[in-house]
Design a protein around this motif. Structure first.
Motif, mmCIF file in Angstrom:
data_model
loop_
_atom_site.group_PDB
_atom_site.id
_atom_site.type_symbol
_atom_site.label_atom_id
_atom_site.label_comp_id
_atom_site.label_asym_id
_atom_site.label_seq_id
_atom_site.Cartn_x
_atom_site.Cartn_y
_atom_site.Cartn_z
ATOM 1 N N SER A 161 -9.363 1.029 -4.100
ATOM 2 C CA SER A 161 -9.843 2.339 -4.563
ATOM 3 C C SER A 161 -10.553 2.168 -5.897
ATOM 4 C CB SER A 161 -8.674 3.317 -4.694
ATOM 5 O OG SER A 161 -8.035 3.500 -3.456
ATOM 6 N N LEU A 162 -11.837 1.906 -5.810
ATOM 7 C CA LEU A 162 -12.572 1.483 -7.000
ATOM 8 C C LEU A 162 -12.848 2.622 -7.966
ATOM 9 C CD1 LEU A 162 -13.968 -0.841 -8.453
ATOM 10 C CD2 LEU A 162 -16.041 -0.296 -7.154
ATOM 11 N N ASP A 163 -13.352 3.746 -7.461
ATOM 12 C CA ASP A 163 -13.809 4.808 -8.363
ATOM 13 C C ASP A 163 -12.690 5.338 -9.245
ATOM 14 O OD1 ASP A 163 -16.397 4.606 -7.518
ATOM 15 O OD2 ASP A 163 -16.241 6.192 -6.018
ATOM 16 N N GLU A 164 -11.524 5.612 -8.645
ATOM 17 C CA GLU A 164 -10.456 6.171 -9.487
ATOM 18 C C GLU A 164 -9.931 5.128 -10.481
ATOM 19 O OE1 GLU A 164 -7.022 7.428 -7.228
ATOM 20 O OE2 GLU A 164 -7.509 6.037 -5.608
ATOM 21 N N VAL A 166 -3.991 0.053 -8.244
ATOM 22 C CA VAL A 166 -4.710 0.861 -7.243
ATOM 23 C C VAL A 166 -5.806 0.025 -6.588
ATOM 24 C CG1 VAL A 166 -6.340 2.779 -6.998
ATOM 25 C CG2 VAL A 166 -4.179 3.135 -8.179
ATOM 26 N N TRP A 167 -6.550 -0.683 -7.389
ATOM 27 C CA TRP A 167 -7.614 -1.546 -6.869
ATOM 28 C C TRP A 167 -7.032 -2.649 -5.978
ATOM 29 C CZ3 TRP A 167 -12.285 -2.777 -5.532
ATOM 30 C CH2 TRP A 167 -12.679 -4.133 -5.465
ATOM 31 N N ARG A 175 -0.670 6.053 -8.249
ATOM 32 C CA ARG A 175 -1.711 7.007 -8.669
ATOM 33 C C ARG A 175 -1.180 7.994 -9.701
ATOM 34 N NH1 ARG A 175 -3.918 6.703 -2.945
ATOM 35 N NH2 ARG A 175 -5.994 5.800 -3.262
ATOM 36 N N LEU A 222 1.108 3.480 -3.154
ATOM 37 C CA LEU A 222 -0.066 4.120 -3.774
ATOM 38 C C LEU A 222 0.225 5.481 -4.401
ATOM 39 C CD1 LEU A 222 -3.072 3.165 -1.479
ATOM 40 C CD2 LEU A 222 -2.942 2.892 -3.961
ATOM 41 N N ASP A 256 -5.515 -1.031 -2.352
ATOM 42 C CA ASP A 256 -6.423 -0.613 -1.262
ATOM 43 C C ASP A 256 -7.894 -0.567 -1.659
ATOM 44 O OD1 ASP A 256 -6.740 1.688 -2.765
ATOM 45 O OD2 ASP A 256 -6.453 3.053 -1.072
ATOM 46 N N ARG A 289 0.820 -1.218 0.000
ATOM 47 C CA ARG A 289 0.000 0.000 0.000
ATOM 48 C C ARG A 289 0.854 1.268 0.000
ATOM 49 N NH1 ARG A 289 -2.713 -1.369 3.970
ATOM 50 N NH2 ARG A 289 -4.422 -2.392 2.881
#
Length: 699
Positions: A548-551, A542-543, A524, A520, A546, A517
């Motif tokens: 982080s689905l939306d981004e 990213v998914w 990103r 990240l 952690d 993690r």
């Protein structure tokens, strides 16, 4: 000799490297008293005048002079000139391929016309070959039968001459060439086939030398595959044993010393090296002919290979390994016993046999399992006797390095401590690092040494080549303790292949998952990469790090819009498929890809759509259409079918049909890749898994 050579305007003619004004010197060189000059001249003819089999206007101009040289008994090494003429005139003009039917407006007219004219010119002078079957030089007699069978216009005359010559010829290899040329005539002339088949059948059973009977049997199989006797394996096995125990004929050319600068000479030296120490090296070609004729009679071919592998003659065992390499590459079958016996050759004192066995086994991946004990024994045995030229460091290419690769690819955990030792060597074969994936979680102890090696990689223009295999291996073992070293590479990637380095690092970080993690912020930053491969892999990472689905989805959405290339779309679809059901909101965009013009866009879209929605109604027809359209999609499609379970009921016929095929789905006639067998075995495993799911479906 070479009368009229100066009357030809050679400078106005051409060959592979420009004007042909050097050709007269080459032709004179073929008649030189100096062996080195003759060899250089022949090399030049193949290298320029008949480059890679091409026929130029200068090639056509050479034909009368080459025929004159062949006819002159004072010229030495005429066997090579006969072979050159056979190759130049080798186009098969039959029926519709007449020269006057070639279209002058066709872009291919000139080369096609040259081939046709070469065939006609050599055939017109082919009477010169008739007298060569009695020539005192055995190399000339060896080349003449093929020339006659391929080029002479009177096959009845040639057939009678070859059969008559066989009754008096004493050179073993020439006798075999005579039989092979009889077979060639039968293949080229249907009217003579029945007569020739009858003669070959008689010869294969006659009171002749075993090698001659074996040659007749091989040609019989080649000419009339439907008439191959049911007991062919037993007959060949007996003949091979008789060949092994018969007195060796004095037919081999003495080995020549010294390295040759010419391609012709290098080929000759390689053949001599291959044949050294073998009394009957010609059996290899006879068995290759027989295997080709047996074609899809896989069980017979396996039985023949097994018989060879049990021979006391190391040369026959070596031949069996090389022949089985072609067999297993093309045909599915039960190879466990073959593989076990090949593994047994690893302890043989003959280094060429060990090399053949190692080369064969390292391409088998999971199919090498029956030889695992032999591979492990080879790798752990203490060296004895003089230094072994085929051995090397554990991570090297020859000997032990290849055995380690085969053991690791088979998934045997005994490879792990040996890989750890290999990773301490200065140079490590990159295939060994990619083989770590086959060892699964048990290979985690390799992480520290992989981490240390990655830390030592310089951040220069060669970074990708050196780091990518290490990154792959670290991802395979989930070695998240190497996160600092991975980030060093990610951040320090030079401009050269930077996107490739970034993608490899991101793939490894995604494999690490939440323990990485800390990466990240770096990941990103790469979401906005202009490279779809990097951006899509960053979204996947990213998914994975952690959740982080939306981004992740917002990033992937941009690559699923009109105007993106097929490669960009596929990169995004692969990452969405890896994310799975959490990416359901991208289903409308993926669905648009089902009707794309590009095949792989449709396949990747359908696979991703299935994985994010579980929708088989729309995806299964697309996947099955791709399955039929392009066989190279089948592994990717089968992965989905194995996941679908009962939802894949519509694919049952295709799955069963694939499992019933004997030929590998990716077999090619023009070559092979190192992973071809592995990929086909993966397809079979997936198909069996899918079928098992279907057979357990509720009624």
């Amino acid at each position: 000799m070479l009368t009229g050579i100066e009357e030809v305007d050679w400078a106005s003619l051409g060959h592979a490297y420009g004007p042909a004004d050097d050709v007269p010197e080459l032709l004179r060189g073929l008649a030189s008293a100096d062996p080195a000059e003759r060899e250089n001249a022949l090399d030049g003819m193949y290298g320029a005048v008949h480059h890679q089999g091409d026929v130029y206007d200068s090639t056509l101009a050479c034909i009368p002079f080459l025929l004159e040289l062949v006819a002159d008994p004072t010229v030495q090494d005429r066997g090579g000139i006969v072979e050159l003429l056979t190759s130049i005139g080798g186009i098969d003009l039959c029926g519709d391929e007449a020269l006057d039917e070639l279209d002058p407006e066709d872009a291919e007219f000139t080369p096609a016309a040259n081939y046709a004219m070469a065939a006609a010119a050599v055939a017109a002078g082919a009477d010169v070959f008739l007298g060569l079957v009695h020539d005192p030089d055995p190399e000339v007699r060896l080349a003449a039968p093929c020339a006659l069978a391929s080029l002479h216009g009177d096959p009845v005359l040639v057939l009678g001459l070859l059969r008559e010559r066989l009754t008096v010829e004493r050179d073993t290899e020439v006798r075999l060439a005579l039989v092979a040329s009889v077979g060639r005539i039968a293949l080229r002339h249907e009217s003579l086939r029945a007569e020739t088949v009858e003669w070959l059948d008689w010869l294969s059973r006659a009171a002749q030398a075993p090698g001659l009977r074996l040659a007749a049997l091989a040609q019989l199989a080649r000419v009339a595959p439907a008439e191959i006797p049911d007991d062919v394996v037993e007959r060949v096995t007996v003949l091979l044993d008789e060949v092994r125990t018969a007195p060796a004929g004095a037919c081999a050319e003495p080995a020549r010393t010294g390295g040759s600068p010419t391609l012709v000479g290098q080929v000759r030296e390689l053949l001599e090296e291959h044949s050294a120490g073998r009394p009957t090296p010609w059996t290899e070609e006879l068995l290759r002919t027989l295997h080709t004729a047996l074609d899809d009679r896989v069980d017979d071919r396996i039985a023949l290979v097994l018989a060879q592998l049990r021979s006391p003659d190391w040369g026959q065992r070596s031949d069996a390994i090389w022949l089985c390499g072609g067999l297993i590459r093309v045909w599915r079958g039960r190879y466990d016993e073959v593989v076990r016996l090949v593994g047994a050759q690893l302890s043989d004192p003959e280094p060429r046999l060990r090399e053949a066995a190692t080369s064969f086994l390292e391409r088998l991946f999971e199919l090498a399992a029956p030889s695992a004990d032999a591979l492990a024994a080879r790798l752990t045995a203490a060296p004895t006797g003089p230094p072994d030229p085929s051995a090397s460091a554990p991570g090297g290419r020859a000997g032990r390095g290849g055995a380690l690769l085969a053991l690791a690819r088979s998934g045997d955990s005994r490879a792990i401590p040996l890989l750890a030792r290999a990773l301490e060597e200065r140079e490590v074969r990159r295939e060994l690092l990619y083989a770590v994936d086959a060892l699964g979680p048990a290979a985690l102890p390799l992480a520290p040494v992989l981490r240390r090696r990655l830390a030592e990689v310089e951040l220069d223009d060669l970074l990708y080549d050196r780091a990518a295999p290490l990154l792959f291996a670290l991802g395979a073992v989930r070695g998240a303790q190497a996160l600092p070293e991975v980030l060093r590479v990610l951040r320090g990637a030079p401009a050269n292949r930077r996107d490739w380095v970034h993608e490899a690092c991101l793939r490894t970080l995604a494999a690490f998952g939440p323990p990485a993690r800390e990466a990240l912020p770096d990941v990103r930053r790469l979401l906005a990469s202009p490279s779809a491969a990097v951006s899509a892999m960053a979204a996947r990472a990213v998914w994975a790090l952690d959740g982080s689905l939306d981004e992740a989805l917002d990033t992937l959405d941009q690559w699923l819009r009109p105007g993106t290339s097929g490669d960009e779309w596929c990169a995004a679809a692969l990452s969405l498929g890896a994310i799975g059901p959490a990416a359901a909101r991208t289903a409308p965009a993926l669905r648009a890809g089902l009707g794309a013009r590009e095949l792989w866009v449709r396949v990747r879209s359908a696979a991703a759509l299935w994985r994010v929605t579980g929708d088989s109604a729309d995806t299964l027809p697309v996947l099955l259409a791709a399955w039929e359209e392009n066989r190279h999609t089948r592994v990717a499609v089968a992965e989905c079918l194995a996941e679908m379970g009962p939802a894949a009921a519509g694919a049952e016929h295709a799955i069963r049909a694939e499992l019933s095929r004997r030929r590998r789905h990716n077999a090619r006639e023009d070559g092979a890749g190192s992973h071809d067998v592995h990929d086909d075995e993966k397809l079979l495993t997936l198909c069996r898994a899918a079928l098992a799911q279907l057979e357990r479906r509720p009624v």
